[in-house]
Write a protein that holds these residues in place. Structure first.
Motif, short mmCIF file in Angstrom:
data_model
loop_
_atom_site.label_atom_id
_atom_site.label_comp_id
_atom_site.label_asym_id
_atom_site.label_seq_id
_atom_site.Cartn_x
_atom_site.Cartn_y
_atom_site.Cartn_z
N TYR A 289 0.79 -1.08 0.08
CA TYR A 289 -0.05 -0.04 -0.04
C TYR A 289 0.73 1.33 0.09
CZ TYR A 289 -4.26 -2.81 0.95
OH TYR A 289 -5.10 -3.78 1.03
N SER A 290 2.01 1.07 0.80
CA SER A 290 2.91 2.37 0.84
C SER A 290 3.66 2.69 -0.51
CB SER A 290 3.77 2.26 1.76
OG SER A 290 3.32 2.17 3.20
N ILE A 291 3.95 1.72 -1.24
CA ILE A 291 4.72 1.92 -2.44
C ILE A 291 3.60 2.25 -3.47
CG2 ILE A 291 5.85 0.75 -4.53
CD1 ILE A 291 7.17 -1.27 -2.22
N GLY A 292 2.34 1.79 -3.59
CA GLY A 292 1.21 2.32 -4.34
C GLY A 292 1.10 3.69 -4.15
N LEU A 293 1.01 4.11 -2.94
CA LEU A 293 0.70 5.44 -2.59
C LEU A 293 1.84 6.19 -3.15
CD1 LEU A 293 -0.80 7.92 -1.57
CD2 LEU A 293 -0.08 7.23 0.71
N ALA A 294 2.86 5.99 -2.92
CA ALA A 294 4.45 6.68 -3.39
C ALA A 294 4.48 6.82 -4.98
CB ALA A 294 5.54 6.11 -2.79
N VAL A 295 4.00 5.68 -5.68
CA VAL A 295 4.17 5.80 -7.18
C VAL A 295 2.85 6.71 -7.59
CG1 VAL A 295 3.38 4.53 -9.23
CG2 VAL A 295 4.55 3.31 -7.36
N GLU A 296 1.74 6.66 -7.09
CA GLU A 296 0.77 7.84 -7.16
C GLU A 296 1.18 9.30 -6.93
OE1 GLU A 296 -2.78 9.57 -8.24
OE2 GLU A 296 -2.34 7.38 -8.31
N LEU A 297 2.34 9.57 -5.99
CA LEU A 297 2.56 10.61 -5.84
C LEU A 297 4.10 10.95 -6.67
CD1 LEU A 297 2.69 10.55 -1.79
CD2 LEU A 297 1.09 11.84 -3.36
N ASN A 298 4.12 10.11 -7.53
CA ASN A 298 5.35 10.23 -8.58
C ASN A 298 6.58 10.24 -7.72
OD1 ASN A 298 3.98 10.33 -10.79
ND2 ASN A 298 2.97 12.64 -10.51
N TYR A 299 6.96 9.82 -6.87
CA TYR A 299 8.20 9.49 -6.19
C TYR A 299 9.27 9.16 -7.09
CZ TYR A 299 6.69 10.59 -1.43
OH TYR A 299 6.53 11.31 -0.12
N SER A 300 10.55 9.43 -6.94
CA SER A 300 11.63 8.75 -7.68
C SER A 300 11.85 7.37 -7.28
CB SER A 300 13.04 9.62 -7.44
OG SER A 300 13.44 9.52 -6.35
N GLU A 301 12.89 6.72 -8.04
CA GLU A 301 12.97 5.24 -7.76
C GLU A 301 13.82 5.49 -6.70
OE1 GLU A 301 12.12 2.44 -9.50
OE2 GLU A 301 11.05 3.59 -10.61
N ARG A 302 14.58 5.86 -6.07
CA ARG A 302 15.36 6.13 -4.86
C ARG A 302 14.37 6.46 -3.57
NH1 ARG A 302 16.63 9.77 -1.25
NH2 ARG A 302 16.14 11.46 -2.51
N GLN A 303 13.41 7.15 -3.91
CA GLN A 303 12.27 7.52 -3.02
C GLN A 303 11.60 6.20 -2.46
OE1 GLN A 303 10.96 11.07 -4.53
NE2 GLN A 303 11.40 12.33 -2.78
N LEU A 304 11.10 5.77 -3.85
CA LEU A 304 10.39 4.51 -3.74
C LEU A 304 10.96 3.32 -2.96
CD1 LEU A 304 8.72 4.14 -7.41
CD2 LEU A 304 7.92 4.92 -5.32
N LEU A 305 12.32 3.24 -3.26
CA LEU A 305 13.20 2.06 -2.44
C LEU A 305 12.98 2.32 -0.96
CD1 LEU A 305 14.63 -0.35 -2.79
CD2 LEU A 305 16.78 0.94 -2.96
#
Length: 367
Positions: free
Chosen positions: A146-162
């Motif tokens: 759920y956290s990664i899904g929300l971060a993807v929605e927020l257009n986080y960078s690959e480093r931020q997603l990790l």
């Protein structure tokens, strides 16, 4: 095929999807006929919702966003390292000497990011009916998704997603210090027991911040995921911008998963739309309103196979998600004014915004 809560399942009903263990082992095959004993077993192993066969309701094949392989790999890594930590805590007189970050954790997070980004479907973990022998493993996995899904929605960078993914995966690592009899207590915790539970945030933070290759912001996720915007959270009573953005994301995912899954201290789990209402009730005071709104876009508010009642008294089953508006899925209408239709038809609620879902039947006993 339709979605029901295990607590209203009846002997004689047949499973439309297999039940698996956390490791991916099939416990009950698709087509298995339920008995009182099997229903009791499903409740006992923590399964909240199941799909049962219904000849009147034909649905398309449901695609899982997270592959079986990714799920098994992630859960197995969690179990291996978390169980080792729990044993070390007992052996070293309630002390963690160290924690070596497994590169497999980063690999698991990268697999999850890949799965989520490659399938832009609304997230739901109700589709993968799995048992669990310790809720922390499944909970940590769910919160990460759920956290990664929300971060993807927020257009986080690959480093931020990790970093968000690692923070979510390890957010409850401090609970390996909490006695199992407290974590699995069926009744309300005493004040003293709750104070013990609350120590997991600081213990997890202290462990992670001294671990090589763990960014400080990942450790802060363990420390701050129970903080709330108005300062009523713990352990520090932080407010607003004092809370790390990653921790704000994980706080939402943490609560959402906690209330939508079986817990020993709760009579029944919530459906996603009920959990979302709970989050909105705390928006701007407990949770960041903009994050709750973004989170709504990432999840399947009404899962496929759920029987629903519409505001114009029609009744049907959720047939397909609308990713652009998760609160308005495509419905296969089966009843009008209580009368069963000989020929069902479809209505896309995104094209009929004056019609809304006003009720669901997952917890209703049906013949």
């Amino acid at each position: 095929m339709r979605l029901i809560a295990v607590m209203v399942a009846k002997p004689g009903q047949q499973l439309a999807r297999a039940i698996k263990s956390e490791e991916g082992t099939i416990l009950l095959n698709k087509g298995a006929r339920l008995t009182e004993k099997l229903i009791g077993r499903l409740k006992g192993i923590g399964v909240s919702f199941i799909y049962i066969q219904d000849d009147q309701i034909q649905l398309p094949e449901i695609e899982q966003v997270i592959s079986t392989e990714t799920r098994e790999y992630t859960i197995n890594q969690l179990k291996k390292d978390f169980i080792d930590l729990a044993n070390e805590w007992k052996k070293n007189a309630n002390h963690f000497s160290s924690f070596q970050l497994n590169l497999e954790f980063e690999d698991a997070v990268r697999l999850l990011i890949g799965d989520i980004k490659s399938k832009p479907n609304a997230l739901t973990l109700l589709l993968s009916a799995t048992s669990h022998d310790h809720y922390i493993f499944t909970h940590s996995f769910n919160v990460t998704v759920y956290s990664i899904g929300l971060a993807v929605e927020l257009n986080y960078s690959e480093r931020q997603l990790l970093e968000v993914g690692l923070g979510a995966l390890l957010h409850d690592i401090g609970k390996m210090s909490t006695p199992l009899e407290i974590l699995e207590k069926p009744g309300k915790l005493t004040k003293e027991e709750f104070e013990i539970v609350k120590t997991h945030s600081k213990i997890g933070y202290d462990l992670l911040r001294q671990t090589k290759h763990i960014p400080l912001q990942v450790a802060k996720c363990a420390h701050q995921h129970h903080e709330r915007l108005n300062g009523t959270g713990y352990p520090q009573g932080l407010k607003e911008d004092e809370i790390h953005p990653y921790a704000k994301i994980i706080a939402i995912a943490d609560v959402f998963d906690a209330v939508t899954t079986n817990r020993v201290y709760r009579k029944k789990p919530m459906l996603p739309h009920e959990a979302l209402e709970l989050l909105y009730s705390g928006a701007s005071t407990l949770f960041d309103l903009s994050l709750v709104t973004a989170f709504r876009k990432t999840i399947a508010v009404y899962p496929i196979g759920l029987m629903v009642t519409l505001s114009d008294n029609r009744k049907g089953v959720v047939f397909q998600q609308n990713r652009e508006m998760s609160t308005h899925p495509i419905i296969k209408v089966l009843y009008e004014d209580g009368v069963k239709l000989e020929v069902p038809y479809f209505i896309d609620l995104m094209k009929h915004l004056n019609i809304t879902i006003i009720g669901t039947d997952a917890f209703e006993e049906q013949s």
